[in-house]
Design an enzyme around this catalytic site. Structure first.
Site, PDB file in Angstrom:
ATOM      1  N   LYS A  78      49.129  60.403  66.497  1.00  0.00           N
ATOM      2  CA  LYS A  78      48.983  59.209  66.039  1.00  0.00           C
ATOM      3  C   LYS A  78      48.049  58.078  66.522  1.00  0.00           C
ATOM      4  O   LYS A  78      47.534  57.460  65.953  1.00  0.00           O
ATOM      5  CB  LYS A  78      49.713  58.603  65.009  1.00  0.00           C
ATOM      6  CG  LYS A  78      49.723  60.101  63.993  1.00  0.00           C
ATOM      7  CD  LYS A  78      51.332  59.475  62.078  1.00  0.00           C
ATOM      8  CE  LYS A  78      51.808  60.830  61.982  1.00  0.00           C
ATOM      9  NZ  LYS A  78      52.499  59.882  61.450  1.00  0.00           N
ATOM     10  N   ASP A 114      49.593  57.036  55.902  1.00  0.00           N
ATOM     11  CA  ASP A 114      51.247  56.856  55.193  1.00  0.00           C
ATOM     12  C   ASP A 114      51.093  55.760  55.010  1.00  0.00           C
ATOM     13  O   ASP A 114      52.588  55.370  53.643  1.00  0.00           O
ATOM     14  CB  ASP A 114      51.584  57.061  57.074  1.00  0.00           C
ATOM     15  CG  ASP A 114      51.410  58.091  57.058  1.00  0.00           C
ATOM     16  OD1 ASP A 114      51.604  59.285  56.593  1.00  0.00           O
ATOM     17  OD2 ASP A 114      51.491  58.383  59.054  1.00  0.00           O
TER      18      ASP A 114
HETATM   19  P1  NAD Z   1      60.777  57.242  65.184  1.00  0.00           P
HETATM   20  O1  NAD Z   1      61.026  57.914  66.459  1.00  0.00           O
HETATM   21  O2  NAD Z   1      59.090  56.664  65.897  1.00  0.00           O
HETATM   22  O3  NAD Z   1      61.071  56.117  64.934  1.00  0.00           O
HETATM   23  C1  NAD Z   1      62.487  55.888  64.424  1.00  0.00           C
HETATM   24  C2  NAD Z   1      63.050  54.674  64.749  1.00  0.00           C
HETATM   25  O4  NAD Z   1      64.413  54.730  64.197  1.00  0.00           O
HETATM   26  C3  NAD Z   1      63.361  54.048  66.356  1.00  0.00           C
HETATM   27  O5  NAD Z   1      62.479  53.195  66.530  1.00  0.00           O
HETATM   28  C4  NAD Z   1      64.720  53.868  66.701  1.00  0.00           C
HETATM   29  O6  NAD Z   1      64.756  53.118  67.094  1.00  0.00           O
HETATM   30  C5  NAD Z   1      65.347  53.885  65.078  1.00  0.00           C
HETATM   31  N1  NAD Z   1      66.310  54.423  64.836  1.00  0.00           N
HETATM   32  C6  NAD Z   1      67.425  55.654  64.801  1.00  0.00           C
HETATM   33  N2  NAD Z   1      68.664  54.977  63.932  1.00  0.00           N
HETATM   34  C7  NAD Z   1      68.862  54.069  63.906  1.00  0.00           C
HETATM   35  C8  NAD Z   1      69.627  53.709  63.680  1.00  0.00           C
HETATM   36  N3  NAD Z   1      71.155  54.159  63.617  1.00  0.00           N
HETATM   37  N4  NAD Z   1      70.256  52.443  63.439  1.00  0.00           N
HETATM   38  C9  NAD Z   1      68.211  51.647  63.635  1.00  0.00           C
HETATM   39  N5  NAD Z   1      67.576  52.422  63.850  1.00  0.00           N
HETATM   40  C10 NAD Z   1      67.645  53.315  64.058  1.00  0.00           C
HETATM   41  O7  NAD Z   1      60.305  58.728  64.421  1.00  0.00           O
HETATM   42  P2  NAD Z   1      58.719  58.150  62.656  1.00  0.00           P
HETATM   43  O8  NAD Z   1      58.315  59.072  63.366  1.00  0.00           O
HETATM   44  O9  NAD Z   1      58.787  56.892  62.925  1.00  0.00           O
HETATM   45  O10 NAD Z   1      59.939  58.853  61.442  1.00  0.00           O
HETATM   46  C11 NAD Z   1      61.000  58.410  60.943  1.00  0.00           C
HETATM   47  C12 NAD Z   1      62.140  58.900  59.875  1.00  0.00           C
HETATM   48  O11 NAD Z   1      60.579  59.115  58.741  1.00  0.00           O
HETATM   49  C13 NAD Z   1      61.403  60.612  60.337  1.00  0.00           C
HETATM   50  O12 NAD Z   1      62.174  61.851  59.418  1.00  0.00           O
HETATM   51  C14 NAD Z   1      60.685  61.531  60.056  1.00  0.00           C
HETATM   52  O13 NAD Z   1      60.268  63.038  59.669  1.00  0.00           O
HETATM   53  C15 NAD Z   1      59.767  60.354  58.216  1.00  0.00           C
HETATM   54  N6  NAD Z   1      58.626  60.501  58.315  1.00  0.00           N
HETATM   55  C16 NAD Z   1      58.678  60.619  57.169  1.00  0.00           C
HETATM   56  C17 NAD Z   1      56.910  60.761  56.487  1.00  0.00           C
HETATM   57  C18 NAD Z   1      56.777  60.928  54.506  1.00  0.00           C
HETATM   58  O14 NAD Z   1      55.610  61.102  54.645  1.00  0.00           O
HETATM   59  N7  NAD Z   1      57.680  60.957  53.708  1.00  0.00           N
HETATM   60  C19 NAD Z   1      56.276  60.074  57.263  1.00  0.00           C
HETATM   61  C20 NAD Z   1      56.441  60.179  58.242  1.00  0.00           C
HETATM   62  C21 NAD Z   1      57.246  59.746  59.124  1.00  0.00           C
END
Ligand code: NAD
Length: 289
Positions: A78, A114
């Site tokens: 992305k 998004d």
């Molecule tokens: P990412 O890895 O880029 O970011 C996740 C963030 O969460 C990181 O900054 C990490 O440090 C933080 N994190 C992890 N565990 C934590 C905790 N216990 N406490 C505080 N912070 C914590 O991931 P992403 O691409 O942002 O995706 C996140 C989630 O969103 C995934 O499960 C993905 O499947 C979901 N998602 C859903 C949609 C949708 O359309 N519904 C779209 C995109 C992503």
């Protein structure tokens, strides 16, 4: 007034890794079929062995030469996609990431649906909730889009929690810069914030709660019935965090809303035609049977 039929069927695709189970292709193909022009939406999984040496630049060029109307872009491309584009929408520029590329007359225009997807699902499902203060857990790729969407939904103050505090601080600065009407700050613990300075709503944008990552970033015991709670994880469709919030009587917004509405907006960008959120949601839901 009925819309003009498209000159040709939709031709689009999704580029990413590990995307063979994505529901996005079916949502687009079904919507195109319902609208009478049909078409094809291809999964272009870069984890396929025959694409092992392919680059994103080559994939974009091949789609362009092949007459694609556009592409969706997902993990891990992305951000990388931006350097290969001619133009960016305001939302894509603000977020710094692209999930939709429109290919038109030799030009590549990047969008971030998004952001709009989360905002639109919020407006549809959490209408009338208090928007004074929200807590966002997760400042990663999706969290950046969600933070801007929350600002667009009128959140006055946004507290951002991430286990990587620098990332939370960078996102707070980014939101403050791009959406000056929202006051953004770092939250160091959910407990202190929820105890002394209770937000109106809580959003999970961390991967916590996915089948492979049980648990939650914010302890659901801290929630109170008057709060609203959103989760963007949608595998499973209802996370344990969201189920606990629902059991407390909180208004809840599941991650399927963002997943459906990002596709609704992408369809409109690819085809120039309005898509039906209800129809695309119905297609999304067929995967659960
Ligand atoms: P990412 O890895 O880029 O970011 C996740 C963030 O969460 C990181 O900054 C990490 O440090 C933080 N994190 C992890 N565990 C934590 C905790 N216990 N406490 C505080 N912070 C914590 O991931 P992403 O691409 O942002 O995706 C996140 C989630 O969103 C995934 O499960 C993905 O499947 C979901 N998602 C859903 C949609 C949708 O359309 N519904 C779209 C995109 C992503």
């Amino acid at each position: 007034m009925p819309e003009e039929p498209l000159a040709s069927p939709l031709l689009a695709g999704l580029i990413g890794r590990g995307i063979l189970l994505s529901r996005t292709p079916a949502m687009h193909a079904e919507e195109a079929r319902h609208q009478g022009f049909g078409g094809t939406y291809r999964i272009l999984d870069m984890d396929e062995p025959f694409r092992a040496d392919a680059t994103l630049a080559e994939m974009l060029r091949a789609a362009e030469l092949g007459g694609f109307d556009g592409l969706n872009i997902t993990y891990p491309f992305k951000i990388e996609a931006i350097e290969h584009l001619d133009e960016l929408s305001d939302n894509a520029r603000a977020v710094g990431a692209v999930n939709t590329v429109v290919l038109r007359e030799g030009r590549r225009i990047g969008h971030n649906t998004d952001l709009w997807g989360f905002a639109e699902s919020f407006r549809h499902n959490l209408e009338g909730v208090a928007t004074g203060h929200a807590l966002l857990a997760g400042a990663g790729g999706a969290g950046v889009a969600v933070a801007h969407a929350l600002a667009d939904c009128g959140i006055g103050r946004l507290s951002i929690l991430d286990s990587d505090a620098d990332r939370a601080a960078r996102l707070a600065e980014q939101v403050q810069r791009n959406r000056p009407g929202t006051e953004a700050e770092v939250a160091h613990t959910a407990e202190a914030l929820i105890g002394d300075d209770r937000p109106d709503g809580v959003v999970n944008a961390t991967p916590m709660g996915m089948a492979k990552l049980p648990g939650s970033a914010v302890d659901p015991d801290l929630l109170l019935p008057g709060q609203w709670v959103a989760d963007i994880v949608y595998f499973p469709l209802e996370t344990a965090f969201l189920a606990a919030a629902r059991a407390k009587g909180c208004r809840v917004l599941p991650g399927s809303g963002m997943a459906v509405f990002q596709a609704v907006r992408a369809f409109e960008l690819f085809t120039g035609r309005a898509a039906s959120p209800a129809r695309m949601k119905a297609t999304f839901d067929t995967f659960d049977r």
